[in-house]
Design a protein around this motif. Structure first.
Motif, short mmCIF file in Angstrom:
data_model
loop_
_atom_site.label_atom_id
_atom_site.label_comp_id
_atom_site.label_asym_id
_atom_site.label_seq_id
_atom_site.Cartn_x
_atom_site.Cartn_y
_atom_site.Cartn_z
N ALA A 174 53.84 73.94 55.85
CA ALA A 174 53.44 74.69 54.52
C ALA A 174 52.01 74.10 54.07
CB ALA A 174 54.29 74.16 53.14
N VAL A 175 51.32 74.64 53.08
CA VAL A 175 50.10 74.09 52.92
C VAL A 175 49.68 74.64 51.22
CG1 VAL A 175 48.93 76.46 53.33
CG2 VAL A 175 47.76 74.27 53.62
N PHE A 176 49.07 74.07 50.44
CA PHE A 176 48.62 74.35 49.19
C PHE A 176 47.00 74.74 49.34
CE2 PHE A 176 51.75 71.22 47.54
CZ PHE A 176 52.42 72.07 46.78
N VAL A 177 46.75 75.92 48.67
CA VAL A 177 45.28 76.57 48.19
C VAL A 177 44.80 76.14 46.80
CG1 VAL A 177 44.01 78.46 48.44
CG2 VAL A 177 45.78 78.30 50.06
N LEU A 178 43.86 75.24 46.78
CA LEU A 178 43.78 75.10 45.17
C LEU A 178 42.76 76.14 44.72
CD1 LEU A 178 43.80 72.94 42.99
CD2 LEU A 178 41.64 72.12 43.97
N VAL A 179 43.05 76.57 43.48
CA VAL A 179 42.01 77.58 42.98
C VAL A 179 41.32 76.94 41.67
CG1 VAL A 179 41.99 79.98 41.80
CG2 VAL A 179 43.99 79.37 43.55
N THR A 180 40.01 77.13 41.78
CA THR A 180 39.09 76.48 40.96
C THR A 180 37.96 77.34 40.27
OG1 THR A 180 37.72 75.47 42.48
CG2 THR A 180 39.60 74.08 41.91
N ILE A 181 37.11 77.02 39.33
CA ILE A 181 36.00 77.62 38.79
C ILE A 181 34.94 76.56 39.05
CG2 ILE A 181 34.93 78.70 37.07
CD1 ILE A 181 37.50 79.31 35.60
N ASP A 182 33.79 76.87 39.60
CA ASP A 182 32.75 76.04 39.81
C ASP A 182 31.70 76.16 38.86
OD1 ASP A 182 31.14 78.31 40.41
OD2 ASP A 182 30.91 77.98 42.47
N THR A 183 30.80 75.47 38.94
CA THR A 183 29.78 75.51 37.71
C THR A 183 28.99 76.52 37.72
OG1 THR A 183 28.38 74.24 39.34
CG2 THR A 183 29.49 72.85 37.57
N SER A 184 29.08 77.45 38.44
CA SER A 184 28.48 78.83 38.26
C SER A 184 29.38 79.91 37.73
CB SER A 184 28.13 79.36 39.71
OG SER A 184 26.90 78.30 40.19
N GLY A 185 30.65 79.54 37.59
CA GLY A 185 31.49 80.67 36.89
C GLY A 185 32.23 81.29 38.12
N ASP A 186 32.21 80.74 39.26
CA ASP A 186 32.91 81.60 40.28
C ASP A 186 34.19 80.76 40.70
OD1 ASP A 186 30.57 83.26 40.94
OD2 ASP A 186 29.59 81.50 42.12
N ILE A 187 35.03 81.90 41.11
CA ILE A 187 36.54 81.54 41.40
C ILE A 187 36.28 80.75 42.83
CG2 ILE A 187 38.91 82.17 42.04
CD1 ILE A 187 38.11 82.16 39.04
N ILE A 188 36.87 79.69 43.13
CA ILE A 188 36.86 79.02 44.27
C ILE A 188 38.15 78.53 44.94
CG2 ILE A 188 35.74 77.00 45.67
CD1 ILE A 188 33.67 78.89 44.79
N THR A 189 38.48 79.13 46.13
CA THR A 189 39.79 78.61 46.69
C THR A 189 39.51 77.41 47.93
OG1 THR A 189 39.69 80.35 48.38
CG2 THR A 189 40.87 80.98 46.35
N THR A 190 40.35 76.32 47.82
CA THR A 190 40.23 75.27 48.57
C THR A 190 41.49 75.20 49.39
OG1 THR A 190 38.65 74.42 47.17
CG2 THR A 190 39.43 72.90 49.01
N LEU A 191 41.51 75.07 50.73
CA LEU A 191 42.64 74.90 51.71
C LEU A 191 42.67 73.57 52.01
CD1 LEU A 191 44.78 76.69 53.44
CD2 LEU A 191 43.24 76.51 55.25
N GLY A 192 44.22 73.28 51.86
CA GLY A 192 44.84 71.89 51.75
C GLY A 192 44.92 71.78 53.38
N SER A 193 45.50 70.77 53.62
CA SER A 193 45.88 70.41 54.94
C SER A 193 47.36 70.72 55.10
CB SER A 193 45.73 68.81 55.46
OG SER A 193 44.51 68.53 55.25
N GLU A 194 47.76 71.12 56.32
CA GLU A 194 49.39 71.60 56.55
C GLU A 194 50.21 70.49 56.59
OE1 GLU A 194 50.12 74.08 59.72
OE2 GLU A 194 48.50 75.13 59.64
N PHE A 195 51.39 70.42 55.94
CA PHE A 195 52.26 69.59 55.98
C PHE A 195 53.98 70.19 56.35
CE2 PHE A 195 51.53 70.87 51.83
CZ PHE A 195 52.76 71.25 51.43
N ALA A 196 54.82 69.16 56.74
CA ALA A 196 56.03 69.85 56.73
C ALA A 196 56.66 70.34 55.33
CB ALA A 196 56.85 68.79 57.48
N ILE A 197 57.27 71.32 55.17
CA ILE A 197 58.05 71.84 54.00
C ILE A 197 58.52 70.61 53.58
CG2 ILE A 197 59.32 73.32 52.72
CD1 ILE A 197 58.61 75.73 54.67
N ALA A 198 59.41 69.68 54.16
CA ALA A 198 60.28 68.67 53.43
C ALA A 198 59.56 67.63 52.83
CB ALA A 198 61.23 68.07 54.65
#
Length: 638
Positions: A174-198
């Motif tokens: 599994a993995v988490f994708v972080l969704v943020t707003i940067d200082t320009s007002g843009d939506i940014i997605t950041t991909l995390g590292s994979e890990f076991a679901i457990a």
């Protein structure tokens, strides 16, 4: 109709037939707990939940099909044989007088968040910039106003964000994708590292990028996932808007890239999860040098995606090891003040579905079907998925039919089985006619049926494909079949047969001008390698045919899935094993385990591989299920 559904209908009917003074209708709630109201394949029928009863399918032409709508269910004197929705139901609080209307006792706690019947009104719904599922592997973000740099910025996201390319391809990851707003007002997605679901935990959510103004949330993705969901029972979205403010990263203004000897900048990891620029060889944590890549985006594309302030400097498109999914191409943009690095070349064609990923069980046997459902034949029409399958290990059941809105959640037809005394169904549609080819339960002939609705079948040709003459390769039993058309009078089939009790199953080829009278190839069996082959599925790409089937190299069992290819349908070349047994329900490591009878549907650039998984394909013991694996479409032939 299942036994449970019959009992529900009989119970309700008995209540209305018994003399009573007050009860004229039963209260219910429209829809399943998952919010599905309309019954697939049954126009004007809806799902209704009633106290103490399983979910029922009820006729409705009187109220809008709105999930969670309180209704009254009963029998209209003008239609005494039809259980139907009579009207919407007014619900009052306990203790209030309201003659003739169902009075509900105090039950406020049941409507709390995470309770059995929650009212979905929560703080999260009243805050702006909410992440919400938008269908499939996409998300949408609602608009809102944020404070950035001492002023207010209206964030108006347009369209949806497709996260399918970020989904892990390794089973169990599994993995988490972080969704943020940067200082320009843009939506940014950041991909995390994979890990076991457990190992899932908040600590697996990636850190915000350097120029983050607000954190909105994180999306949970896992191998085999087809839809991002959000319900009170299962949510793939982690809301992170509440602990405001998040603050900005320490190094908002990054240094401008410094040209190396070849005029290209260099990127390295500073050890704290941040990527910065410097000269070639300028850091011990150097990951990869930036280089030019082919087909970089145009300035117009950059402006559309990130705003007119951002431009791309010459040579600042490159490769970067992001620590998550390996070496990827990044686009380095500058607005004259800071640098933004965006993974623009990470696409579904290169990341998602690089190998078949097991989704798991999509259809399990029910009470009327014993413990054995196999041989799926699946198609999709106008967004409705349809499956025909065999139920039962002997001749007591026959051919079942089910429908689904997404290829995963299936509803059986109330008339099941739609055909008895048959095994190994294969269905395809030509114009407005459904064609069913299925072997008699004594395995002596394959009959051809037709239908206008896929439920009610009429025999078109008995023994369309009969057993072969004595001593031939197919004189003992017939099995699975795959049929297709290549022209008005050009019907083709690959079918499964055997000659002799101890002879393994083989595959043969036949042709027809009308679908009823078939001529078997003189080259049969067209696949005659040692061991058995069966459950054929054929896919044509260009002038090449690709054949998926189950196989056993030692005899009848165990079986896995493999693929062949051919240009003439009589000479086949093996491409090797495509999917192996996995887990106890597929009999992994057992001599009688089986995955078999593959059937593939192509939808939105992905392949949906349906197959059966059995711990015991010899005796039919244990539970045999219909299962699903997914992958990119090109895996059918690659």
């Amino acid at each position: 109709m299942t036994i449970k559904q019959r009992k529900v209908r009989q119970t309700i009917q008995q209540k209305f037939l018994t003399k009573q003074d007050a009860i004229t209708a039963e209260p219910g709630i429209l829809g399943t707990l998952g919010g599905i109201v309309n019954v697939p394949g049954r126009p004007n029928y809806v799902y209704v939940r009633m106290v103490g009863q399983p979910i029922s399918e009820v006729y409705n032409v009187r109220v809008p099909p709105a999930a969670e709508l309180p209704v009254l269910v009963g029998y209209d004197p003008l239609q005494p044989g039809v259980l139907q929705v009579l009207s919407a139901r007014a619900v009052t609080r306990a203790g209030e007088e309201n003659s003739g209307v169902n009075v509900v006792p105090g039950h406020g706690t049941t409507h709390g968040w995470m309770a059995s019947d929650p009212v979905f009104i929560d703080l999260r719904q009243f805050l702006p910039l909410r992440i919400t599922p938008a269908g499939g592997m996409t998300i949408a973000i609602t608009r809102g106003i944020v404070s950035i740099g001492g002023g207010y910025t209206l964030i108006t996201p347009t369209g949806t964000v497709d996260l399918s390319a970020s989904k892990p391809t390794t089973a169990g990851n599994a993995v988490f994708v972080l969704v943020t707003i940067d200082t320009s007002g843009d939506i940014i997605t950041t991909l995390g590292s994979e890990f076991a679901i457990a190992e899932t935990a908040p600590s697996k959510i990636p850190a915000p990028p350097a120029d983050t103004a607000y954190v909105l949330g994180a999306v949970f993705l896992y191998a085999g996932q087809i839809t991002i969901t959000e319900t009170h029972m299962n949510a793939d979205i982690v809301d992170m808007r509440f602990p405001m403010p998040h603050g900005l990263a320490q190094h908002l203004d990054l240094p401008a890239p410094t040209a190396g000897d070849d005029g290209k900048a260099v990127v390295w990891n500073d050890g704290a999860g941040r990527f910065e620029f410097g000269e070639a060889g300028g850091g011990a944590n150097l990951d990869y040098a930036v280089t030019n890549v082919s087909n970089p985006p145009t300035q117009e594309e950059i402006t559309t995606a990130f705003g007119a302030a951002f431009t791309m400097g010459a040579g600042f498109v490159g490769l970067l090891n992001d620590g998550c999914l390996g070496l990827h191409e990044y686009l380095c943009l500058s607005d004259g003040n800071k640098w933004l690095y965006v993974p623009f070349a990470v696409a579904a064609s290169s990341l998602a579905y690089d190998s078949l990923t097991r989704y798991g069980i999509v259809l399990e046997p029910i009470e009327d079907e014993g413990s054995y459902i196999v041989e799926p034949s699946v198609m999709i029409e106008s967004g409705l998925w349809k499956m025909w399958y065999r139920s039962g290990f002997d001749s007591t059941n026959g051919i079942g039919y089910a429908t689904s809105p997404d290829g995963i959640n299936w509803t059986r037809h109330t008339s099941n089985p739609v055909l008895t005394g048959y095994f190994c169904p294969f269905v395809f549609k030509d114009g407005t006619t459904y064609h069913l080819y299925s072997v008699k339960d004594d395995f002596t002939q394959i009959d051809h049926y037709t239908s206008s609705d896929g439920v009610n079948w009429t025999i078109a040709q008995a023994a369309a494909i009969p057993l072969g003459s004595g001593g031939s390769w197919d004189d003992q039993a017939l099995g699975n079949i795959y049929v297709w058309k290549e022209g008005t009078n050009d019907w083709r089939t690959i079918y499964e047969a055997k000659g002799g009790l101890s002879t393994p199953w083989k595959l043969g080829y036949a042709t027809s001008t009308d679908g009823n009278t078939w001529t078997k190839s003189g080259s049969n069996p067209v696949i005659s390698e040692s061991g058995s082959r069966g459950g054929p599925f054929v896919y044509k790409r260009g002038t090449t045919y690709y054949l998926w089937c189950h196989f056993s190299s030692t005899g009848f069992l165990p079986t896995d899935l493999m693929r062949y290819h051919s240009t003439n349908l009589t000479s086949w070349i093996s491409d090797g094993t495509m999917l192996e047994r996995y887990g106890t329900d597929e009999g992994s490591g057992e001599s009688v385990g089986q995955i078999a009878d593959p059937h593939i549907v192509v939808y939105n650039g992905a392949m949906y591989l349906y197959y059966e998984g059995s711990p015991d394909g010899l005796n039919g013991t244990g539970i045999t299920n219909i299962k699903l694996a997914t992958g990119k479409e090109s895996l059918i032939w690659e």
